[in-house]
Design an enzyme around this catalytic site. Structure first.
Site, PDB file in Angstrom:
ATOM      1  N   ASP A  76      24.604  14.572  -4.102  1.00  0.00           N
ATOM      2  CA  ASP A  76      25.517  13.491  -4.491  1.00  0.00           C
ATOM      3  C   ASP A  76      24.990  12.110  -4.072  1.00  0.00           C
ATOM      4  O   ASP A  76      25.753  11.163  -3.932  1.00  0.00           O
ATOM      5  CB  ASP A  76      26.921  13.726  -3.911  1.00  0.00           C
ATOM      6  CG  ASP A  76      26.900  13.858  -2.399  1.00  0.00           C
ATOM      7  OD1 ASP A  76      25.789  13.892  -1.820  1.00  0.00           O
ATOM      8  OD2 ASP A  76      27.978  13.924  -1.794  1.00  0.00           O
ATOM      9  N   HIS A 287      -2.836   3.531  -6.345  1.00  0.00           N
ATOM     10  CA  HIS A 287      -1.383   3.455  -6.162  1.00  0.00           C
ATOM     11  C   HIS A 287      -0.939   4.410  -5.055  1.00  0.00           C
ATOM     12  O   HIS A 287      -0.033   5.225  -5.232  1.00  0.00           O
ATOM     13  CB  HIS A 287      -0.647   3.748  -7.472  1.00  0.00           C
ATOM     14  CG  HIS A 287      -0.679   2.596  -8.427  1.00  0.00           C
ATOM     15  ND1 HIS A 287      -0.226   2.668  -9.714  1.00  0.00           N
ATOM     16  CD2 HIS A 287      -1.115   1.326  -8.260  1.00  0.00           C
ATOM     17  CE1 HIS A 287      -0.390   1.491 -10.301  1.00  0.00           C
ATOM     18  NE2 HIS A 287      -0.933   0.659  -9.436  1.00  0.00           N
ATOM     19  N   ASP A 304      -0.971  -3.872  -0.649  1.00  0.00           N
ATOM     20  CA  ASP A 304      -0.620  -4.348  -2.001  1.00  0.00           C
ATOM     21  C   ASP A 304       0.898  -4.335  -2.082  1.00  0.00           C
ATOM     22  O   ASP A 304       1.512  -3.264  -2.177  1.00  0.00           O
ATOM     23  CB  ASP A 304      -1.267  -3.406  -3.028  1.00  0.00           C
ATOM     24  CG  ASP A 304      -0.966  -3.802  -4.466  1.00  0.00           C
ATOM     25  OD1 ASP A 304      -0.029  -4.587  -4.706  1.00  0.00           O
ATOM     26  OD2 ASP A 304      -1.665  -3.302  -5.361  1.00  0.00           O
ATOM     27  N   ASP A 315       3.435  -9.874  -6.495  1.00  0.00           N
ATOM     28  CA  ASP A 315       2.444  -8.795  -6.400  1.00  0.00           C
ATOM     29  C   ASP A 315       1.181  -9.408  -5.799  1.00  0.00           C
ATOM     30  O   ASP A 315       0.403 -10.052  -6.507  1.00  0.00           O
ATOM     31  CB  ASP A 315       2.190  -8.227  -7.802  1.00  0.00           C
ATOM     32  CG  ASP A 315       1.353  -6.962  -7.764  1.00  0.00           C
ATOM     33  OD1 ASP A 315       1.110  -6.439  -6.662  1.00  0.00           O
ATOM     34  OD2 ASP A 315       0.956  -6.482  -8.846  1.00  0.00           O
ATOM     35  N   HIS A 387      -9.969  -0.308 -12.822  1.00  0.00           N
ATOM     36  CA  HIS A 387      -8.688  -0.748 -13.414  1.00  0.00           C
ATOM     37  C   HIS A 387      -8.856  -2.129 -14.024  1.00  0.00           C
ATOM     38  O   HIS A 387      -9.874  -2.802 -13.815  1.00  0.00           O
ATOM     39  CB  HIS A 387      -7.573  -0.753 -12.356  1.00  0.00           C
ATOM     40  CG  HIS A 387      -7.862  -1.596 -11.149  1.00  0.00           C
ATOM     41  ND1 HIS A 387      -7.754  -2.973 -11.157  1.00  0.00           N
ATOM     42  CD2 HIS A 387      -8.269  -1.263  -9.896  1.00  0.00           C
ATOM     43  CE1 HIS A 387      -8.061  -3.442  -9.952  1.00  0.00           C
ATOM     44  NE2 HIS A 387      -8.389  -2.430  -9.165  1.00  0.00           N
ATOM     45  N   HIS A 391      -2.213  -8.288 -15.103  1.00  0.00           N
ATOM     46  CA  HIS A 391      -0.996  -7.907 -15.842  1.00  0.00           C
ATOM     47  C   HIS A 391      -0.025  -9.068 -15.707  1.00  0.00           C
ATOM     48  O   HIS A 391      -0.155  -9.913 -14.810  1.00  0.00           O
ATOM     49  CB  HIS A 391      -0.400  -6.597 -15.305  1.00  0.00           C
ATOM     50  CG  HIS A 391      -0.125  -6.560 -13.824  1.00  0.00           C
ATOM     51  ND1 HIS A 391       0.975  -7.151 -13.252  1.00  0.00           N
ATOM     52  CD2 HIS A 391      -0.818  -6.020 -12.794  1.00  0.00           C
ATOM     53  CE1 HIS A 391       0.952  -6.950 -11.936  1.00  0.00           C
ATOM     54  NE2 HIS A 391      -0.138  -6.280 -11.627  1.00  0.00           N
ATOM     55  N   HIS A 398       4.717  -4.965 -13.613  1.00  0.00           N
ATOM     56  CA  HIS A 398       3.855  -4.995 -14.805  1.00  0.00           C
ATOM     57  C   HIS A 398       4.785  -5.481 -15.914  1.00  0.00           C
ATOM     58  O   HIS A 398       5.463  -4.689 -16.566  1.00  0.00           O
ATOM     59  CB  HIS A 398       3.264  -3.612 -15.106  1.00  0.00           C
ATOM     60  CG  HIS A 398       2.383  -3.117 -13.982  1.00  0.00           C
ATOM     61  ND1 HIS A 398       1.971  -1.822 -13.856  1.00  0.00           N
ATOM     62  CD2 HIS A 398       1.827  -3.776 -12.927  1.00  0.00           C
ATOM     63  CE1 HIS A 398       1.206  -1.696 -12.772  1.00  0.00           C
ATOM     64  NE2 HIS A 398       1.115  -2.866 -12.189  1.00  0.00           N
ATOM     65  N   GLU A 415      -6.646  -9.428 -10.004  1.00  0.00           N
ATOM     66  CA  GLU A 415      -6.776  -8.461  -8.909  1.00  0.00           C
ATOM     67  C   GLU A 415      -7.948  -7.513  -9.099  1.00  0.00           C
ATOM     68  O   GLU A 415      -7.759  -6.314  -9.278  1.00  0.00           O
ATOM     69  CB  GLU A 415      -5.484  -7.659  -8.767  1.00  0.00           C
ATOM     70  CG  GLU A 415      -4.955  -7.021 -10.053  1.00  0.00           C
ATOM     71  CD  GLU A 415      -3.769  -6.092  -9.784  1.00  0.00           C
ATOM     72  OE1 GLU A 415      -3.856  -5.272  -8.878  1.00  0.00           O
ATOM     73  OE2 GLU A 415      -2.770  -6.199 -10.516  1.00  0.00           O
ATOM     74  N   TYR A 419     -13.924   0.211  -5.246  1.00  0.00           N
ATOM     75  CA  TYR A 419     -13.474   1.382  -4.485  1.00  0.00           C
ATOM     76  C   TYR A 419     -14.626   2.385  -4.446  1.00  0.00           C
ATOM     77  O   TYR A 419     -15.086   2.834  -5.497  1.00  0.00           O
ATOM     78  CB  TYR A 419     -12.252   2.021  -5.155  1.00  0.00           C
ATOM     79  CG  TYR A 419     -11.220   0.979  -5.533  1.00  0.00           C
ATOM     80  CD1 TYR A 419     -10.257   0.563  -4.623  1.00  0.00           C
ATOM     81  CD2 TYR A 419     -11.253   0.366  -6.801  1.00  0.00           C
ATOM     82  CE1 TYR A 419      -9.338  -0.434  -4.967  1.00  0.00           C
ATOM     83  CE2 TYR A 419     -10.345  -0.627  -7.146  1.00  0.00           C
ATOM     84  CZ  TYR A 419      -9.393  -1.019  -6.221  1.00  0.00           C
ATOM     85  OH  TYR A 419      -8.494  -2.002  -6.558  1.00  0.00           O
ATOM     86  N   ARG A 436      -9.364  -4.627  -2.565  1.00  0.00           N
ATOM     87  CA  ARG A 436      -8.694  -5.289  -3.704  1.00  0.00           C
ATOM     88  C   ARG A 436      -8.139  -6.615  -3.181  1.00  0.00           C
ATOM     89  O   ARG A 436      -7.606  -6.666  -2.066  1.00  0.00           O
ATOM     90  CB  ARG A 436      -7.581  -4.408  -4.278  1.00  0.00           C
ATOM     91  CG  ARG A 436      -6.838  -5.053  -5.434  1.00  0.00           C
ATOM     92  CD  ARG A 436      -6.044  -4.066  -6.308  1.00  0.00           C
ATOM     93  NE  ARG A 436      -4.957  -3.372  -5.645  1.00  0.00           N
ATOM     94  CZ  ARG A 436      -4.991  -2.108  -5.254  1.00  0.00           C
ATOM     95  NH1 ARG A 436      -6.063  -1.371  -5.436  1.00  0.00           N
ATOM     96  NH2 ARG A 436      -3.937  -1.553  -4.648  1.00  0.00           N
ATOM     97  N   GLU A 438      -5.648  -9.678  -4.647  1.00  0.00           N
ATOM     98  CA  GLU A 438      -4.770  -9.960  -5.795  1.00  0.00           C
ATOM     99  C   GLU A 438      -3.953 -11.221  -5.549  1.00  0.00           C
ATOM    100  O   GLU A 438      -3.301 -11.355  -4.512  1.00  0.00           O
ATOM    101  CB  GLU A 438      -3.814  -8.774  -5.999  1.00  0.00           C
ATOM    102  CG  GLU A 438      -2.785  -8.997  -7.086  1.00  0.00           C
ATOM    103  CD  GLU A 438      -1.946  -7.757  -7.364  1.00  0.00           C
ATOM    104  OE1 GLU A 438      -1.725  -6.963  -6.427  1.00  0.00           O
ATOM    105  OE2 GLU A 438      -1.495  -7.593  -8.506  1.00  0.00           O
TER     106      GLU A 438
END
Ligand code: GLY
Ligand code: MN
Length: 480
Positions: A76, A287, A304, A315, A387, A391, A398, A415, A419, A436, A438
């Site tokens: 619930d 991610h 990130d 972001d 990648h 965006h 996004h 960004e 890697y 990374r 960004e």
């Protein structure tokens, strides 16, 4: 029971202290307001957005937009509710079980004439004591200035002949909507009724509405840019606080706790997406969100993150050495990503193609990885930069947009990343380095504006900040 007694005792004590003390710092709660935040987007903003939608719709058309469904977490307990950004963009309404209908022209519905109707949950004290105050139909008309609001329970019998319109513009119907059998006005029931009403209509269009809304949402209004700046500022404060407090021996979830404390402290409702705090090998997972690993001195941490402020999300990514000092290999990779990012930002010019920043960043990374011998051919850049660079950013991380050419008012990320997971086909000294960087960029008539420049991104700036004498996180955040 003891706990309950303690709780009530606290209330009585604090109440008596409050009522006897004339300290001017005491603030009395007198007024009930429909919204607690005083800097929400005004109703006029949403009215203008509906007008803009109407202006792009063809003659004799109608658009139907649904609120997001409530999603069950377990038994619930539901997930915290989040409105469909398109619905929010057109209404400012943040409750579930609602449908908005926007007509190109005014229509007469017997006792009223209008070009917009919203169906919402009516006020209900018995329900509100469990789940919080609702705006109800009166509140929606009064505070959100939507011309006609009706209870969602009236949608089933609402007379509307969709086949009379030249076009019925719909978004994809939400999937997996739960049936709340006790609620005849829930989204499930309204979708069933809508399907019956649409049964004979051959004029439905499932693509154009997405297109109209993406064209609108990709160009931010000045009020939206202000909201984004606030979200981005909070996110930069979170990155700065993290830089000052990061140390070996913490866990990824403790770094997450620091950044999300800063978000909440500064009034952001939630993170706009699950915070990514990936250290060591996890810096190479794009991610990564489980955030359970302990942090070691020789790790990089990819942070990130994005605060969501009144619907708008930031972001911003920074990559930090856990022990405060980049190793020579980490620094080499870091500076390639930084150079690539700057090339990407420089390409954020009005009239450029959406993917020009990506091409610019990719070219730098290919050239520099070749020089370091990490790749043998420039096409192998895709092995380590896997990648896209950009965006749109807005109500969604996004965000909706057409991804064609850049225009003033677009806010996009830049960004790039490199890697190099363990086992990669290169010298093992590069393994487990994931970087990374960004930033959030506003496209203008002239030079790109880096909205997230407050968070340092040069190696020396980061290393310096990480050496700074520390107050507690709480003291530090109080002063921001
Ligand atoms: N911040 C996560 C992403 O852009 O995919
Ligand atoms: Mn991003």
């Amino acid at each position: 029971m003891k706990k309950i007694l303690f709780y009530f005792t606290c209330i009585i004590i604090s109440h008596s202290v409050f009522s006897q003390n004339d300290d001017s710092s005491i603030i009395i709660d007198k007024e009930e307001k429909p919204f607690y935040d005083e800097d929400l987007l005004p109703a006029d903003f949403f009215t203008c957005r509906r007008k803009a939608l109407r202006d792009s719709m063809p003659a004799n058309s109608v658009a139907i937009i649904f609120s997001n469904p409530v999603r069950n977490r377990s038994n619930d307990v539901d997930y915290e509710y989040h409105q469909n950004p398109d619905f929010y963009y057109l209404t400012g309404f943040t409750e579930p079980n609602a449908i908005l209908i926007v007509f190109k022209e005014e229509h007469n519905f017997g006792d009223f004439t209008t070009d917009e109707i919203i169906f919402v949950p009516e006020r209900d004290p018995k329900e509100e004591v469990w789940t919080g105050k609702r705006l109800g139909t009166n509140g929606v008309e009064k505070y959100l200035k939507i011309k006609k609001a009706l209870p969602n329970t009236k949608f089933r019998d609402f007379e509307i002949v969709f086949k009379k319109f030249d076009k019925v513009l719909l978004e994809r119907l939400p999937e997996g909507v739960a049936n709340d059998e006790k609620n005849p006005g829930d989204l499930f029931s309204m979708l069933q009724s809508l399907n019956m009403k649409l049964e004979k209509a051959k004029n439905t269009d499932l693509h154009k509405l997405d297109y109209y809304l993406a064209s609108m949402r990709q160009v931010k209004q000045p009020e939206e840019i202000e909201m984004l700046k606030k979200a981005i500022d909070i996110t930069c404060d979170a990155q700065i606080t993290l830089m000052k407090h990061l140390k070996p021996g913490m866990t990824e979830y403790q770094t997450e706790a620091i950044v999300e404390y800063v978000f909440k402290h500064h009034g952001a409702e939630y993170p706009g997406f699950p915070s990514i705090q990936g250290s060591g090998e996890n810096s190479c997972i794009l991610h990564y969100t489980s955030n359970r690993k302990p942090l070691y001195s020789n790790n990089l941490l990819v942070s990130d993150i994005g605060a969501e402020y009144h619907g708008y999300t930031a972001d911003v990514t920074r990559t930090l050495p856990v022990d405060g000092k980049f190793s020579p290999e980490e620094k080499a990779i870091y500076n390639i990503v930084l150079e690539a990012q700057q090339a990407g930002i420089d390409a954020c010019k009005k009239g450029n193609k959406f993917w020009d920043p990506h091409k610019a960043a990719q070219a730098v990374i290919a050239k520099r990885l070749l020089e370091l011998g990490i790749i043998k051919h420039s096409y192998e850049v895709n092995k380590y930069f896997i990648h896209g660079t950009s965006h749109y950013l807005g109500l969604d991380v996004h965000d909706a947009g057409l991804y064609n050419s850049l225009q003033p008012g677009n806010v996009i990320t830049v960004e790039p990343g490199i890697y190099i997971p363990a086992g990669s086909d290169c010298d093992p000294k590069w393994w487990n380095i994931g970087v990374r960087i960004e930033d959030d960029i506003l496209i203008t008539e002239d030079q790109p504006e880096v909205l997230s420049s407050k968070a340092p991104r040069k190696v020396e700036e980061i290393e310096n900040l990480m050496q700074q004498a520390q107050q507690s996180v709480i003291e530090e955040v109080e002063q921001q």
